[in-house]
Design a protein around this motif. Structure first.
Motif, PDB file in Angstrom:
ATOM      1  N   GLY A  77     -82.668  -8.830 -33.652  1.00 55.16           N
ATOM      2  CA  GLY A  77     -80.964  -8.946 -33.231  1.00 55.16           C
ATOM      3  C   GLY A  77     -80.533  -8.532 -31.993  1.00 55.16           C
ATOM      4  N   VAL A  78     -81.808  -8.218 -31.023  1.00 58.27           N
ATOM      5  CA  VAL A  78     -81.327  -7.385 -29.973  1.00 58.27           C
ATOM      6  C   VAL A  78     -80.995  -8.412 -28.972  1.00 58.27           C
ATOM      7  N   ILE A  79     -79.899  -8.042 -28.148  1.00 58.06           N
ATOM      8  CA  ILE A  79     -79.693  -8.829 -26.896  1.00 58.06           C
ATOM      9  C   ILE A  79     -79.958  -8.265 -25.815  1.00 58.06           C
ATOM     10  N   SER A  80     -80.730  -8.794 -25.149  1.00 65.38           N
ATOM     11  CA  SER A  80     -81.571  -8.010 -23.865  1.00 65.38           C
ATOM     12  C   SER A  80     -80.843  -8.468 -22.651  1.00 65.38           C
ATOM     13  N   LEU A  81     -80.186  -7.517 -22.231  1.00 62.76           N
ATOM     14  CA  LEU A  81     -79.827  -7.577 -20.558  1.00 62.76           C
ATOM     15  C   LEU A  81     -80.860  -6.688 -19.533  1.00 62.76           C
ATOM     16  N   GLY A  82     -82.090  -6.502 -20.194  1.00 66.31           N
ATOM     17  CA  GLY A  82     -82.787  -5.686 -19.764  1.00 66.31           C
ATOM     18  C   GLY A  82     -84.013  -6.487 -18.613  1.00 66.31           C
ATOM     19  N   VAL A  83     -84.760  -7.482 -19.128  1.00 63.71           N
ATOM     20  CA  VAL A  83     -85.678  -7.902 -18.131  1.00 63.71           C
ATOM     21  C   VAL A  83     -85.186  -8.587 -16.867  1.00 63.71           C
ATOM     22  N   GLY A  84     -85.611  -8.378 -15.767  1.00 68.03           N
ATOM     23  CA  GLY A  84     -85.216  -9.174 -14.687  1.00 68.03           C
ATOM     24  C   GLY A  84     -85.740 -10.506 -14.403  1.00 68.03           C
ATOM     25  N   GLU A  85     -85.663 -11.344 -15.190  1.00 66.00           N
ATOM     26  CA  GLU A  85     -85.949 -12.702 -14.842  1.00 66.00           C
ATOM     27  C   GLU A  85     -84.975 -13.591 -15.281  1.00 66.00           C
ATOM     28  N   PRO A  86     -85.027 -15.051 -15.100  1.00 61.81           N
ATOM     29  CA  PRO A  86     -84.286 -16.008 -15.317  1.00 61.81           C
ATOM     30  C   PRO A  86     -84.612 -16.433 -16.690  1.00 61.81           C
ATOM     31  N   ASP A  87     -83.459 -16.753 -17.493  1.00 63.96           N
ATOM     32  CA  ASP A  87     -83.508 -17.306 -18.772  1.00 63.96           C
ATOM     33  C   ASP A  87     -83.997 -18.773 -18.844  1.00 63.96           C
ATOM     34  N   TYR A  88     -83.995 -19.371 -17.619  1.00 65.47           N
ATOM     35  CA  TYR A  88     -84.392 -20.753 -17.740  1.00 65.47           C
ATOM     36  C   TYR A  88     -85.946 -21.114 -17.733  1.00 65.47           C
ATOM     37  N   ALA A  89     -86.411 -22.035 -18.457  1.00 65.99           N
ATOM     38  CA  ALA A  89     -87.731 -22.450 -18.105  1.00 65.99           C
ATOM     39  C   ALA A  89     -87.862 -23.125 -16.595  1.00 65.99           C
TER      40      ALA A  89
END
Ligand code: PLP
Length: 397
Positions: free
Chosen positions: A39-51
């Motif tokens: 249930g974590v919302i991640s604003l952490g990883v520096g990458e696009p959420d797009y495929a």
């Protein structure tokens, strides 16, 4: 690590001093924590959420079906180097020869490492900003150089001033490493400030390594390519890539562009350590350069919508955030809570299941801030803001 294995590491000095000098990435620690939580919302990883846009992936799939699975030339597929040269000419009006001045690499990550190892001698100093992308100082240390920090602050929108760079130049300075649009702050640099840096670099005969991986991700401002400035060609190494603009982080493809003597030195290291960038990734990059422009435009418009929501939201909940004009990061101040950025990030994760990265992971000047990556859905950004509002209300001093 067990006591016994630590002892044997020490006894036999298994780990090199070079590796020991590196501190573990402050980002990784959070992802290890996060991995076991739901249930974590991640604003952490520096990458696009797009495929990756499908037509780009499909080009690689089809090449695999045709059996195109061998090494390529060390420098990369000629067509890809030619397209990269064409792209740089069209975008920034700079001329680089695809045969000798462009090297395809395993992301900007490899290009950065090669650049440092090709130009830094043991003890040489490399000037960079604080805060900065986590690999910058690590790559300098691995090249046995010494990273030298120039503090930047929110007061100056995290832009670096040429005079501050000049104040850090010593007899040992070899290069200046800049990365704008910036990770973690989202700062961009205007043309005049870059011209001032170019002047300083020329005056002191320093090489400038310009990491422009976020060049396509700017909002309402034009990106200035450092290599396009007058008179800098001979002492500039331009690094660029496909990870962020085309949502291709996992493909591992980027490039370095520089005068041929520098590219030749980087290629020597690359040929012994990597051989050639992944072949399917190079094929995908060809497709990206040929037909990917509309995808970039669409994704950037979308990041911009999210940027406006998160920056306003953070300011509204009492976390002052300057307006980032590039990349996909917001960098709000969290000092109103009285916590360190690490305490804040850990508590926010445990209590509200929102992952952000402590600013201290990017250098001392990042303390008092957290990095929030907004390359995630608007719904998630809004939910994260609701949770952060509750959290800030509870701890605000
Ligand atoms: C500023 C900066 N440079 C380089 C990289 C590495 O990019 P690549 O995926 O091309 O290795 C990153 C990745 O986050 C970055 O933020």
């Amino acid at each position: 690590m067990s006591g016994q294995s630590r002892q044997s590491l020490e006894k036999y000095k298994i780990i090199s001093e070079r590796a020991n000098r590196l501190s573990p990435s402050g980002i990784r620690k959070f992802f290890d924590l996060l991995a076991n939580m739901e249930g974590v919302i991640s604003l952490g990883v520096g990458e696009p959420d797009y495929a990756t846009p499908w037509h780009i992936s499909e080009a690689a799939v089809k090449s695999l079906e045709r059996g195109y699975t061998m090494y390529t030339s060390n420098s990369g597929i000629p067509e890809l180097r030619e397209l990269t040269a064409k792209y740089l000419k069209e975008k920034y009006d700079i001329d680089y020869n695809p045969y000798g001045e462009i090297l395809m690499t395993v992301g900007v990550s490899e290009a950065l490492d090669l650049a440092m190892r090709a130009i830094v001698n043991p003890g040489d100093e490399v000037i960079m900003t604080d805060p900065h992308y986590v690999a910058y100082d690590a790559c300098v240390i691995l090249a046995e150089g010494k990273p030298v920090m120039v503090p930047t602050s929110q007061k100056n929108s995290f832009e670096v001033e040429a005079k501050d760079i000049e104040a850090h130049i010593t007899k040992k300075t070899r290069a200046i490493l800049i990365g704008y649009p910036a990770n973690p702050t989202g700062a961009v640099m205007g043309k005049q400030k870059l011209l001032d840096i170019a002047e300083v670099a020329k005056r002191h005969h320093l090489t400038v390594i310009s990491d422009e991986i976020y060049a396509r991700l700017t909002y309402g401002v034009e990106h200035t390519c450092f290599a396009s400035l007058p008179g800098v060609r001979e002492n500039t190494i331009l690094l660029g890539g496909f990870s962020k603009a085309y949502a291709m982080t996992g493909w591992r493809i980027g490039y370095a562009v520089a005068p041929k003597e520098i590219i030749a030195a980087m290629t020597k290291i690359h040929q012994y350590t990597i051989m050639s960038a992944p072949t399917p990734a190079q094929v995908a990059a060809i497709e990206a350069l040929k037909t990917g422009e509309p995808d970039v435009v669409e994704m950037v418009e979308d990041y911009n919508r999210r940027r406006l929501v998160i920056v306003k939201g953070l300011n509204d909940i009492g976390l002052p955030c300057f307006e980032p004009k590039g990349a996909f990061y917001a960098f709000p101040s969290i000092t109103c809570t009285g916590m360190t950025s690490e305490e804040f990030s850990e508590k926010l994760l445990m209590e509200e299941k929102v992952a952000v990265v402590p600013g201290s992971a990017f250098g001392q000047c990042g303390e008092g801030y957290v990095r929030c990556c907004y390359a995630t859905s608007l719904a998630d950004i809004e939910e994260a803001l609701t949770r952060m509002k509750r959290f800030v209300k509870k701890y605000k001093k």
